[in-house]
Each structure stands twice: as structure tokens, then as C-alpha cells.
Design an enzyme around this catalytic site. Structure first.
Site, PDB file in Angstrom:
ATOM      1  N   ASP A 252     -29.154  40.914  -9.131  1.00 54.88           N
ATOM      2  CA  ASP A 252     -29.015  40.737  -7.381  1.00 54.88           C
ATOM      3  C   ASP A 252     -27.902  41.799  -6.753  1.00 54.88           C
ATOM      4  O   ASP A 252     -27.308  42.114  -7.316  1.00 54.88           O
ATOM      5  CB  ASP A 252     -28.486  39.555  -6.587  1.00 54.88           C
ATOM      6  CG  ASP A 252     -28.994  39.619  -5.467  1.00 54.88           C
ATOM      7  OD1 ASP A 252     -30.380  40.280  -4.948  1.00 54.88           O
ATOM      8  OD2 ASP A 252     -28.879  38.783  -4.751  1.00 54.88           O
ATOM      9  N   ARG A 253     -28.424  42.501  -5.335  1.00 46.72           N
ATOM     10  CA  ARG A 253     -27.461  43.438  -4.808  1.00 46.72           C
ATOM     11  C   ARG A 253     -26.711  42.987  -4.364  1.00 46.72           C
ATOM     12  O   ARG A 253     -25.633  41.929  -4.451  1.00 46.72           O
ATOM     13  CB  ARG A 253     -27.939  44.516  -4.174  1.00 46.72           C
ATOM     14  CG  ARG A 253     -27.499  45.808  -3.594  1.00 46.72           C
ATOM     15  CD  ARG A 253     -28.241  46.738  -3.163  1.00 46.72           C
ATOM     16  NE  ARG A 253     -28.663  46.144  -1.140  1.00 46.72           N
ATOM     17  CZ  ARG A 253     -29.024  46.983  -0.324  1.00 46.72           C
ATOM     18  NH1 ARG A 253     -29.675  48.178  -1.272  1.00 46.72           N
ATOM     19  NH2 ARG A 253     -28.787  46.369   0.790  1.00 46.72           N
ATOM     20  N   ASP A 254     -27.215  42.206  -3.051  1.00 44.01           N
ATOM     21  CA  ASP A 254     -26.216  41.862  -1.834  1.00 44.01           C
ATOM     22  C   ASP A 254     -25.910  40.225  -2.165  1.00 44.01           C
ATOM     23  O   ASP A 254     -26.756  39.711  -2.072  1.00 44.01           O
ATOM     24  CB  ASP A 254     -27.300  41.973  -0.489  1.00 44.01           C
ATOM     25  CG  ASP A 254     -27.816  43.212  -0.283  1.00 44.01           C
ATOM     26  OD1 ASP A 254     -27.078  44.107  -0.016  1.00 44.01           O
ATOM     27  OD2 ASP A 254     -29.106  43.150   0.716  1.00 44.01           O
ATOM     28  N   ASP A 260     -22.586  40.978   1.831  1.00 40.67           N
ATOM     29  CA  ASP A 260     -23.820  41.071   2.565  1.00 40.67           C
ATOM     30  C   ASP A 260     -23.994  40.524   3.799  1.00 40.67           C
ATOM     31  O   ASP A 260     -23.368  39.762   4.226  1.00 40.67           O
ATOM     32  CB  ASP A 260     -24.914  39.065   1.539  1.00 40.67           C
ATOM     33  CG  ASP A 260     -26.018  39.461   2.105  1.00 40.67           C
ATOM     34  OD1 ASP A 260     -26.439  39.754   2.929  1.00 40.67           O
ATOM     35  OD2 ASP A 260     -26.427  38.502   1.732  1.00 40.67           O
ATOM     36  N   THR A 294     -33.668  43.928  -6.556  1.00 37.61           N
ATOM     37  CA  THR A 294     -32.998  43.396  -5.446  1.00 37.61           C
ATOM     38  C   THR A 294     -34.301  43.345  -3.644  1.00 37.61           C
ATOM     39  O   THR A 294     -35.190  44.773  -3.842  1.00 37.61           O
ATOM     40  CB  THR A 294     -32.196  44.399  -4.812  1.00 37.61           C
ATOM     41  OG1 THR A 294     -32.282  43.755  -3.359  1.00 37.61           O
ATOM     42  CG2 THR A 294     -32.659  45.461  -4.356  1.00 37.61           C
ATOM     43  N   ASN A 295     -34.809  42.433  -3.327  1.00 38.17           N
ATOM     44  CA  ASN A 295     -35.554  42.441  -1.999  1.00 38.17           C
ATOM     45  C   ASN A 295     -35.094  43.151  -1.274  1.00 38.17           C
ATOM     46  O   ASN A 295     -33.909  42.898  -0.977  1.00 38.17           O
ATOM     47  CB  ASN A 295     -35.208  40.640  -1.974  1.00 38.17           C
ATOM     48  CG  ASN A 295     -36.326  39.997  -2.633  1.00 38.17           C
ATOM     49  OD1 ASN A 295     -37.233  40.310  -3.970  1.00 38.17           O
ATOM     50  ND2 ASN A 295     -36.676  38.735  -2.135  1.00 38.17           N
ATOM     51  N   CYS A 354     -43.899  42.130  -6.519  1.00 38.11           N
ATOM     52  CA  CYS A 354     -42.764  41.589  -6.587  1.00 38.11           C
ATOM     53  C   CYS A 354     -41.014  41.012  -5.295  1.00 38.11           C
ATOM     54  O   CYS A 354     -40.068  41.180  -6.353  1.00 38.11           O
ATOM     55  CB  CYS A 354     -41.903  43.678  -6.470  1.00 38.11           C
ATOM     56  SG  CYS A 354     -43.076  44.157  -4.983  1.00 38.11           S
ATOM     57  N   LYS A 356     -38.706  39.041  -4.688  1.00 40.33           N
ATOM     58  CA  LYS A 356     -38.720  37.583  -5.659  1.00 40.33           C
ATOM     59  C   LYS A 356     -38.442  36.019  -4.363  1.00 40.33           C
ATOM     60  O   LYS A 356     -38.882  36.431  -2.908  1.00 40.33           O
ATOM     61  CB  LYS A 356     -36.837  37.893  -5.921  1.00 40.33           C
ATOM     62  CG  LYS A 356     -36.504  38.486  -7.190  1.00 40.33           C
ATOM     63  CD  LYS A 356     -34.329  38.562  -7.047  1.00 40.33           C
ATOM     64  CE  LYS A 356     -34.083  39.399  -6.240  1.00 40.33           C
ATOM     65  NZ  LYS A 356     -33.088  39.693  -6.503  1.00 40.33           N
TER      66      LYS A 356
END
Length: 629
Positions: A252-254, A260, A294-295, A354, A356
């Protein structure tokens, strides 16, 4: 499939020093054969029938070795430059006899690729030229390729770069698929694809970038050829070929890689964690792919567009590259299901496949990179990451950074403080020797179910060990049921003021429940939330005729007097005082306690339960030191 290839072999190898004093650079030895032979063998492997070697410096050495190519079951001919023409000049002179489509390889770039994937991409895009690109750990001194959202090349940035350049880490890998039409647009004379022609051609012709994680290495310096030789000895190039199943660590990114701050929509808002680049670099050095999923609803919300999101990801690439790390790829979902807000992009406010917790991004990456999802991992800080990983078949890891798994209803397989510890555990597998030894012990025993006990103080790695052993056994065909004793912990508001383990763990009830469980009855504990925000339903435990192994895991596993004799093997986990304090501090900060509350809690435990539990180690058949995790 394309059956013609041209290999540029005219370089003098000045960067190789004495190594290339009597040999053209492509003829330098690599694993007992010339570098160029490795490239020729890749051509043959990919169905190429005809090769033209474009030579110059010490051309006779190449010609005497390869002759007509018959020894490699390929047709080889030669074009010798009377004077150096760069990397494009020879193609202009050969224009009239070029096939309609052909490959261009460099004689100092070793690769192991499934070229038909790049060819299929080329045809699907209706491209005139396709450039193989990949990220690397030194983009600052590499030729960078900038693309639009369709992967069309819009700009080429030859090195050196301006200090403020921020583009995605997509490096020209010096491997091209070219339509003959392209040669019409290049001038006669000495010129170079990367520095001179591609920056101009991409403005007028449909040139596309094929992003690959396969093995492509320039061996143009003495240290690089040593690295390539080490890779070949390890088998890494063959393992990275997309004809082979790959493994990935999805990130995941953030909250995992960067702070975050909620809805990052400008590049300057992105701040990579100090430990993130090193974690990603370790993935880069392994056989795993590092892929972000990532969302990013900031696009659907109208806070930025996809071009703006690309600029944010260019900043992410830049900050990771400062730590010599890179992402093999990045997938994002721009959608959001909730409608009716000012400034939103209506067409992106949809239920998609797509976003999550759906696994769409992981499935797309798996198709693109031939990934074995069951052998892959996902590291995230939210329930949506865990659910997406579970749906895709990955092993899930939660981290305490970022959102810290707040309000989750589904626990991850493993929990670590940050991506750094999570990656370290995946790559080192510190519990593998223990699991291997236990598996051998179980396979030589006829007892079913075989009952393992794993005990130890808080923060000593019991749960991590139990989960690893469980998953290791399952991969080896052993059916395992793991019983977590923490689910019998009495809620704090129901306890008396005394810190009594017998009360906290409801020992009388626990012993009775486990006795019933081992007799085949269904047992449901009271349930315990590891984090005060969690809302996880208590499990139901019941043996079946297919249960091979039961793992009883918890602080008090060896304190259950009427059950100790029923264990077939007893393990006790321990750590140094330094690790104990660190683990408890991180765990309790994650739970929301202040530093003063943590200090008091540790003092209470040390005085009331730590030594009591430590004494249980004398009952164990094996003591496991977990300082390495």
C-alpha cells in the site's frame, strides 16, 4: 513473432580499461563465454532466425568466433562500420535491406526476457517503435523516458538531468522493437538513439514504452560485469524471465511507504518514511517484485487529475531513488463509490473492480507479471489492504504506521510495526528452520492430532512464530488448527484491581474449554481485541478428522496444568530485554497509550507476571530466541 535482430557491437569499451585492450567489449568473457554469445542465445530462445552484428572495433575477433552462426542454429551476417556511426548511423545505411520490423539489441546489455510479451504490446498499441524501460536504483544518471497514461512516449530526458526534474523512474533499457518506417526519419551520419533521435522521434511518431521487470543489465564497466556474472551464477536472470512464475510484495502507499496526511493531491505533500527506501531496496535485491497497489480517490473527488497523480508518483520515485530503491510497478484506483459531492468527477464515482478491498489491482499485476499470488505478500495499514490480499490469495501483513489497522474486522496474518520489519521478516524467514524441524518431527510421529504449545512473554514473537509454522505446514500438506489463547482474555473493565494472570486469562474456563476442544467439542472463547479499535468476532474452534496438528499459542500455554501433559512438543519464545522493551513500547503506542501509561504498564508486568511466565520456559522442549524479528 519478429525473426530479425540487429546487435550493436562496435563499441571500444573504453570504460572497461585493460579488460577490453585486446577484445571488443561484446567479446569480454562472462561465465565462460563472450557477453555477445549470451545475447545470441537469448535471440535463439526467442525465435529469432537472422542476426546482423553491426561491428567496428576489432571486428575480426567477433567474425572469427561466430562465423555464419550455424553453431547456434541461427543465421549471422555482419555490417562493419568504416568509422564509428553511433547507435543509429548503420541503420540508415542498411535502410533498403531492413525487414519491416526488427529488434535492436546492444552488445553490452545482457538480458533474459520473454520478448513475445513486448511484441504483443507493440502490436496492441499500433506502435512504430517500442522501447523497453525499467526502473533502476540510479535514475539520476540514466536516460529517462516520460510517457502519458497510455504508455506513449512524450519526452526523453537524456542524462545529465536538471536538479529539479521529477518524472517517473522509467529508464531506457537500450532494447528496441522498430518498424522500418522509423529509419526514414533519422538522418544520415553519426547519431545516437537515446541522446539525439528518440527525443525528436517521440514528437512525431507513435513510440511506446514497455515496462518490464525482467533482467536487463548494462555490463559496460568492470564492476557491472562482475555483478552480472554473480547474477548469472545465482540464476536470477532466468528466474526473472516472465515465462517463469514471479513472486511479489504488494505495498500500500499512504501510511506504509509515506506519511498519510489524508488525500495527498500535490507532490510536495508526499513525505516518504525514513525507513521505507531501505525496505524497498531490500525487496529490489531479492527475487520479489516491489509493486504498489493504492486507492487514490483524490482523482474521483476532483482534487487532482491522473496527470497530477502521476506527478505525485514521480515524487515518490524520486524520494525512493534517493535511497537507491525503486518500484517495479505501481497500480492505482482513481474511483470512489460515493456520489453527490461538489467538485467530483462524476464518471469516476462508480463501483469498480480495482478499488481495494476488491483484488482487481493485484489480479491485474498478476496477469501482467505472471505472479504467483499464493506465493506473494501484501503489506498494508487498513482492513481494505488485508481483504484485497486475502481475496487474491496472498499472505497479509498489517503495519502499525499510518492508519494502523484501526477499526478492522479482519486481522492480517502477521502484524509488524512498519514496512521495514515486515520486509525483513519476509526476506529472512527467521522461523523457517524451526518450522522445518517441527515438520520433520511431526512426519515421524503417528500421533494425530499432534499438539504443539508455543508460550512466552508478551512481545517475544509467539504469534508470529505460530502463524509462520501454521502457514509452513499448510504449504506442505499438513492440516493445522491454531488456537490463540488471547481470545480468552477478560475485558479490562471486568477485572479486579489486582494484576492476576489467572483472572486475566480465565484459567479455569480456559482449561475446561481446551479439554472439551481436544475431546472434539466445539468451543467459542469470549474474544479479545488486540487493538481497542478492532471489531473482530471471536473464532469457533473445533477439531475435525482432517486436523493433523493443533497449535496452542499464548502467554499461559505452559501454565495450564491439566493440559501440559497433552502437548507433544512445547516451545518457549524469548527475547533480550532491549527487544522486549522495544516491542512492548511499539505495541502499546499502537494501542493508543501514552509514554507514561506504557512505562507504568511495563513496570506492572515486570513485577507481576514477567518472571512467572519466564519460569515456564523450564517446561519447554525447545527455547526459541526471537531477537532477529
Amino acid at each position: 513473432m519478429v525473426t530479425d535482430a540487429y546487435i550493436l557491437c562496435g563499441g571500444k569499451g573504453t570504460r572497461m580499461g585493460q579488460l577490453a585492450s585486446n577484445l571488443p567489449k561484446p567479446m569480454l568473457p562472462l561465465m565462460g563465454k563472450p557477453v555477445l554469445e549470451h545475447i545470441v542465445l537469448q535471440c535463439v530462445k526467442n525465435g529469432i532466425k537472422r542476426i546482423c552484428l553491426i561491428t567496428g572495433h576489432l571486428s575480426h575477433v567477433i567474425e572469427e568466433y561466430f562465423k555464419d552462426g550455424n553453431a547456434w542454429n541461427v543465421e549471422i551476417r555482419y555490417f562493419k562500420e568504416a568509422e564509428p556511426l553511433g547507435t543509429t548511423g548503420a541503420f540508415k545505411l542498411l535502410e533498403s535491406e531492413l525487414p519491416d520490423i526488427f529488434w535492436i539489441f546492444y552488445g553490452d546489455v545482457v538480458f533474459d526476457m520473454d520478448l513475445k510479451r513486448m511484441y504483443n504490446f507493440h502490436k496492441a498499441k499500433n506502435a512504430r517503435m517500442t522501447i523497453a524501460v525499467h526502473p533502476n536504483d540510479h535514475p539520476y544518471d540514466s536516460d529517462l523516458i516520460e510517457t502519458d497514461l497510455s504508455d506513449r512516449v512524450v519526452q526523453v530526458h537524456p542524462k545529465p538531468h536538471a536538479a529539479d526534474l521529477r518524472v517517473r523512474n522509467l529508464v531506457n533499457a537500450a532494447l528496441y522493437l522498430v518498424e522500418k518506417e522509423v529509419i526514414h526519419h533519422i538522418p544520415i551520419g553519426k547519431s545516437d538513439w537515446g541522446r539525439h533521435q528518440l527525443p525528436k522521434l517521440c514528437k512525431t511518431l507513435p513510440i511506446y514504452a514497455w515496462r518490464t521487470a525482467e533482467y536487463l543489465k548494462d555490463m559496460g564497466t568492470p564492476d557491472r560485469i562482475q555483478k552480472v556474472e554473480a547474477d548469472l551464477k545465482s540464476g536470477k536472470p532466468q528466474r526473472r524471465n516472465l515465462q517463469q512464475k514471479q513472486k511479489a510484495i504488494f505495498l500500500d502507499r499512504d501510511g506504509v511507504l509515506n506519511e498519510d496526511i489524508d488525500l495527498i493531491h500535490q507532490p510536495e505533500q508526499l513525505k516518504v518514511f525514513p525507513f521505507a527506501a531501505e525496505a524497498v531496496r531490500k525487496i529490489n535485491q531479492s527475487d520479489y517484485l516491489a509493486i504498489v497497489v493504492t486507492n487514490q480517490s483524490v482523482v474521483a473527488r476532483g482534487l487532482t487529475d491522473e496527470a497530477g497523480l502521476n506527478r505525485i508518483h514521480a515524487e515518490l520515485d524520486y524520494q525512493l531513488a534517493e535511497g537507491y530503491a525503486y518500484l517495479d510497478d505501481l497500480y492505482y484506483c482513481p474511483h470512489h463509490p460515493d456520489k453527490g459531492f461538489e467538485g467530483e468527477v462524476v464518471e469516476l464515482k462508480i463501483e469498480c473492480e480495482c478499488r481495494k478491498p476488491k483484488p482487481g489491482m493485484l489480479l491485474k499485476a498478476a496477469e501482467r507479471y505472471n505472479i504467483d499470488l499464493n506465493g506473494s505478500w501484501i503489506i498494508g495499514d487498513r482492513q481494505a489492504d488485508v481483504e484485497a490480499g486475502l481475496s487474491a490469495g496472498c499472505t497479509t501483513m498489517g503495519v502499525m504506521t499510518g492508519n494502523g489497522l484501526k477499526n478492522t474486522r479482519i486481522a492480517p496474518d502477521f502484524t509488524f510495526y512498519s514496512v521495514a520489519e515486515a520486509v525483513e521478516y519476509i526476506l529472512k524467514e527467521p522461523h523457517k528452520p524451526v518450522a522445518e524441524s517441527l515438520l520433520q518431527r511431526i512426519r515421524t510421529s503417528s500421533k494425530r492430532p499432534y499438539v504443539l504449545a508455543i508460550a512466552g512473554n508478551t512481545g517475544t514473537g509467539k504469534s508470529t512464530l505460530a502463524t509462520y509454522v501454521q502457514r509452513y505446514f499448510l504449504r506442505n500438506g499438513i492440516n493445522v488448527l491454531k488456537v490463540e489463547l488471547d481470545h480468552w482474555i477478560l475485558a479490562s473493565e471486568k477485572r479486579s484491581s489486582a494484576h492476576d494472570l489467572h483472572e486475566i486469562y480465565q484459567i479455569n474456563r480456559l482449561e475446561e474449554d481446551l479439554k472439551n476442544f481436544l475431546e472434539g467439542k466445539s468451543v467459542t472463547p469470549t474474544g479479545y481485541q488486540r487493538n481497542p479499535t478492532w471489531k473482530i468476532e471471536p473464532p469457533k474452534y473445533k477439531l475435525t478428522s482432517e486436523t493433523d496438528v493443533v497449535i496452542v499459542e499464548g502467554i499461559v500455554a505452559l501454565m495450564l496444568k491439566n493440559l501440559v501433559d497433552k502437548y507433544d512438543w512445547k516451545l518457549f519464545c524469548t527475547v533480550s530485554d532491549k527487544t522486549f522493551y522495544r516491542n512492548l513500547y511499539q505495541l502499546n503506542r499502537w494501542k493508543g497509550r501514552t509514554d507514561e501509561e506504557i512505562k507504568q504498564m511495563i513496570q506492572l508486568r515486570k513485577s507481576s507476571e514477567y518472571n512467572v511466565i519466564a519460569e515456564q520456559g523450564t517446561l519447554a522442549d525447545e527455547v526459541i530466541w526471537n531477537d532477529a524479528i
